[in-house]
Write a protein that holds these residues in place. Sequence first.
Motif, PDB file in Angstrom:
ATOM      1  N   SER A 443       0.831  -1.206   0.000  1.00 28.64           N
ATOM      2  CA  SER A 443       0.000   0.000   0.000  1.00 28.64           C
ATOM      3  C   SER A 443       0.868   1.258   0.000  1.00 28.64           C
ATOM      4  O   SER A 443       0.582   2.219  -0.715  1.00 28.64           O
ATOM      5  N   GLY A 444       1.948   1.237   0.817  1.00 28.67           N
ATOM      6  CA  GLY A 444       2.850   2.387   0.862  1.00 28.67           C
ATOM      7  C   GLY A 444       3.512   2.651  -0.475  1.00 28.67           C
ATOM      8  O   GLY A 444       3.646   3.801  -0.906  1.00 28.67           O
ATOM      9  N   ARG A 445       3.920   1.567  -1.144  1.00 23.31           N
ATOM     10  CA  ARG A 445       4.533   1.717  -2.461  1.00 23.31           C
ATOM     11  C   ARG A 445       3.542   2.326  -3.455  1.00 23.31           C
ATOM     12  O   ARG A 445       3.900   3.203  -4.264  1.00 23.31           O
ATOM     13  N   GLU A 446       2.296   1.888  -3.346  1.00 25.64           N
ATOM     14  CA  GLU A 446       1.266   2.420  -4.248  1.00 25.64           C
ATOM     15  C   GLU A 446       0.997   3.892  -3.952  1.00 25.64           C
ATOM     16  O   GLU A 446       0.845   4.703  -4.859  1.00 25.64           O
ATOM     17  N   TRP A 447       0.947   4.233  -2.661  1.00 25.84           N
ATOM     18  CA  TRP A 447       0.726   5.637  -2.285  1.00 25.84           C
ATOM     19  C   TRP A 447       1.856   6.526  -2.818  1.00 25.84           C
ATOM     20  O   TRP A 447       1.605   7.630  -3.309  1.00 25.84           O
ATOM     21  N   LEU A 448       3.091   6.042  -2.686  1.00 23.78           N
ATOM     22  CA  LEU A 448       4.247   6.845  -3.097  1.00 23.78           C
ATOM     23  C   LEU A 448       4.279   7.070  -4.607  1.00 23.78           C
ATOM     24  O   LEU A 448       4.707   8.125  -5.076  1.00 23.78           O
ATOM     25  N   THR A 449       3.830   6.068  -5.377  1.00 23.98           N
ATOM     26  CA  THR A 449       3.845   6.206  -6.841  1.00 23.98           C
ATOM     27  C   THR A 449       2.722   7.110  -7.345  1.00 23.98           C
ATOM     28  O   THR A 449       2.780   7.581  -8.481  1.00 23.98           O
ATOM     29  N   HIS A 450       1.714   7.346  -6.499  1.00 22.86           N
ATOM     30  CA  HIS A 450       0.572   8.147  -6.937  1.00 22.86           C
ATOM     31  C   HIS A 450       0.655   9.597  -6.467  1.00 22.86           C
ATOM     32  O   HIS A 450      -0.329  10.331  -6.566  1.00 22.86           O
ATOM     33  N   THR A 451       1.791  10.000  -5.926  1.00 24.76           N
ATOM     34  CA  THR A 451       1.917  11.400  -5.502  1.00 24.76           C
ATOM     35  C   THR A 451       3.285  11.946  -5.901  1.00 24.76           C
ATOM     36  O   THR A 451       4.285  11.227  -5.900  1.00 24.76           O
ATOM     37  N   HIS A 453       4.121  15.073  -4.505  1.00 25.67           N
ATOM     38  CA  HIS A 453       4.379  16.071  -3.469  1.00 25.67           C
ATOM     39  C   HIS A 453       5.376  15.517  -2.451  1.00 25.67           C
ATOM     40  O   HIS A 453       5.158  14.450  -1.872  1.00 25.67           O
ATOM     41  N   ALA A 454       6.432  16.255  -2.219  1.00 27.39           N
ATOM     42  CA  ALA A 454       7.478  15.795  -1.300  1.00 27.39           C
ATOM     43  C   ALA A 454       6.953  15.652   0.123  1.00 27.39           C
ATOM     44  O   ALA A 454       7.277  14.679   0.822  1.00 27.39           O
ATOM     45  N   TRP A 455       6.138  16.616   0.565  1.00 29.48           N
ATOM     46  CA  TRP A 455       5.648  16.561   1.941  1.00 29.48           C
ATOM     47  C   TRP A 455       4.699  15.393   2.152  1.00 29.48           C
ATOM     48  O   TRP A 455       4.643  14.811   3.243  1.00 29.48           O
ATOM     49  N   VAL A 456       3.936  15.023   1.104  1.00 30.22           N
ATOM     50  CA  VAL A 456       3.064  13.851   1.206  1.00 30.22           C
ATOM     51  C   VAL A 456       3.904  12.586   1.341  1.00 30.22           C
ATOM     52  O   VAL A 456       3.598  11.689   2.147  1.00 30.22           O
ATOM     53  N   LYS A 457       4.982  12.494   0.562  1.00 35.51           N
ATOM     54  CA  LYS A 457       5.864  11.332   0.654  1.00 35.51           C
ATOM     55  C   LYS A 457       6.518  11.242   2.030  1.00 35.51           C
ATOM     56  O   LYS A 457       6.675  10.147   2.585  1.00 35.51           O
ATOM     57  N   TRP A 461       6.214   8.103   4.640  1.00 36.40           N
ATOM     58  CA  TRP A 461       7.365   7.432   5.246  1.00 36.40           C
ATOM     59  C   TRP A 461       7.312   7.512   6.767  1.00 36.40           C
ATOM     60  O   TRP A 461       7.651   6.533   7.459  1.00 36.40           O
ATOM     61  N   LEU A 462       6.893   8.640   7.307  1.00 35.74           N
ATOM     62  CA  LEU A 462       6.768   8.767   8.762  1.00 35.74           C
ATOM     63  C   LEU A 462       5.713   7.815   9.306  1.00 35.74           C
ATOM     64  O   LEU A 462       5.893   7.202  10.379  1.00 35.74           O
ATOM     65  N   PHE A 463       4.609   7.693   8.568  1.00 36.32           N
ATOM     66  CA  PHE A 463       3.548   6.771   8.994  1.00 36.32           C
ATOM     67  C   PHE A 463       4.065   5.330   9.013  1.00 36.32           C
ATOM     68  O   PHE A 463       3.841   4.590   9.975  1.00 36.32           O
ATOM     69  N   LEU A 464       4.745   4.924   7.942  1.00 38.14           N
ATOM     70  CA  LEU A 464       5.272   3.562   7.866  1.00 38.14           C
ATOM     71  C   LEU A 464       6.292   3.306   8.971  1.00 38.14           C
ATOM     72  O   LEU A 464       6.273   2.250   9.617  1.00 38.14           O
ATOM     73  N   ALA A 465       7.188   4.284   9.196  1.00 38.35           N
ATOM     74  CA  ALA A 465       8.204   4.131  10.242  1.00 38.35           C
ATOM     75  C   ALA A 465       7.563   4.070  11.629  1.00 38.35           C
ATOM     76  O   ALA A 465       7.964   3.265  12.486  1.00 38.35           O
TER      77      ALA A 465
END
Length: 639
Positions: A443-451, A453-457, A461-465
């Motif tokens: 899911s994280g990989r999918e979220w990262l590929t669909h945005t 915006h640096a702050w969204v990424k 990453w903070l959420f996953l960590a």
Amino acid sequence: MLDSSIFAPQENKVRMQHHSDKSLSDVHGSVDPMKRKAGWRRILAFLGPAYLISVGYMDPGNWATDIAGGSAFGYSLIWVLLMSNLMALLLQSLSARLGIVQGKDLAQCNRYYYPRSINFILYILAELAIAACDLAEVLGMAIGLNLLLHIPLLVGVSISVLDTFLLLFLQRLGIRKLEAFIITLVAIIGLCFWIEMWYVKPEPLEVIKGFVPGIPNKAALYIAIGIIGATVMPHNLYLHSALVQTRVTGSDRQSIKRAIRYNIADSAIALNLAFLVNAAILILAAAVFYKAGLHEVASMEEAHQLLAPMLGTRWSSHLFAIALIAAGQSSTVTGTLAGQIVMEGYLSLRINPVIRRLITRLLAVIPAIIVIVVMGETEVNAMLIFSQVILSMQLAFAIIPLIHFVSDRKGMGEFVIGRTTKVISWICAGIIIGLNLWQLTESGREWLTHTDHAWVKILIWLFLAGFVALLAITICYPLILRRQQRHHVMHNRSFDLTGLKPARPFRNIALALDFGAQDANVLSYAMSFAAADTRFFLVHVVESAPANTLGAASKDMESLEDQQILDEYLAAFAARSLTASGNIAYGNRVQAIENFTKTNQADLLIVGSHGHHSVMDILLGETVNTLRHKVNIPVFIAQ
């Protein structure tokens, strides 16, 4: 003590109101199996909690994964349902063992052991999981009403709010009545699918082959993960550890062993029934859709529309919708109970049960209404899938503490789980955690590929960590830090009464009077709790419209009459050489009595029963229940 015959009460009843730390305190220990004659009647008295649990394993959230698995891969994923059911049976038996032996539910044990900051996060996650579960149940019931009666989804979601009052009514009838209601709904679900199987006539040999483990492809693996995630519910682990405490269990070794054994049997029967229902849904999808080459059927609406024309009878669709409504209705009852347990356990906070259940329901209803209004009814299935993702993410944070607690000899004594059970439990936890991490990574990989915006990424990453860090803390905290001597084995606890001193009589007693029939009881009990030098403080709150607006300056007829009555009370105390003073207060009842009690440094407050319950508490006010949380002295209700 003074002579209590000065004020003769109508009825000599009194209850002390205090904060109860017991799970579901209003039904805690309300069923005593030992009152039944030995034999099957006593065994049946133990049975019931697991049936409330089982509905969580056949709720609408499970239906989507079962239908998708059956239509896409036929019978080949039945073994996944069986494996999930066995894992659920093990975890629910551990939850029941925890509640029976320690006398605490899972949320209470977390509060008692983990640091406050971690507990707060675990509480928020538990509330999110319950809201997500309730969301699936609300949507499932709304879809069922839409399919059967053509009621719009928005109206169906709104109707589900009324379940709150249904649950309150059932719980006031007693836990056995609530269990009977749930068992009836489970029976309706089972009957509907038994009839569906008669229409479908699946091939027995093909069904048996489905119990042989195997994953056809990556898509099947994804659906298998969904089945596991939708089967084992985190809120059920909290709920089961509390529901077993509705039974009176002896403190001796034999009684505890018997309670554990009967509750394991209860879980085995109830969860196997849930497995049969889930298997029936998958078999139905496999026998009807997969066999016809319709491998993309994944929603309940599609299944409902296709059943009638493919089986040649409208009853197949009607039975499907009826079972869906029963599943949604039964699951929502247990979901709101779990919300109450989590709040009381983690926060040690009890609020009005109606308000608590409304909060749980609104957390599910409001997002559903927003999505339906803004995005349309076509996004309902996407919301169902999203609710299951939230559930699966929270699951590890319920399983890990549970295994830690039942593996701890300090807390469990001789009822600690054995090494084999511990190893199997951690294997199950490892499987679930691994699947959740895999799903979260994807899911994280999918979220990262669909945005872009640096702050969204960064937030992703903070959420996953944070998720991984919290998971590590939950696992490692009990292994790194030595447990303080806070856990006690409840059934081995003994008390030495020889060193206890008798409590001294109360010296400052506050009396909240309503100038009605209950005053005689209030005054009588005040005499029984008093010593010769006790001082009495009488208060009456005027609630007329002028008094609420102007306070002491109102001088309206009701205020003047109340002052006259108070003076008569004080004259009666003086005639018996008792020290008493009084005051007429204005405005909010609870606040006025609270301020009066604290101002006069009372060490006991006596109030009369208001004589109304349930909905009338909301309409007329619930003075006593609110007041007892405002003061830090004993509060007695004279009835």
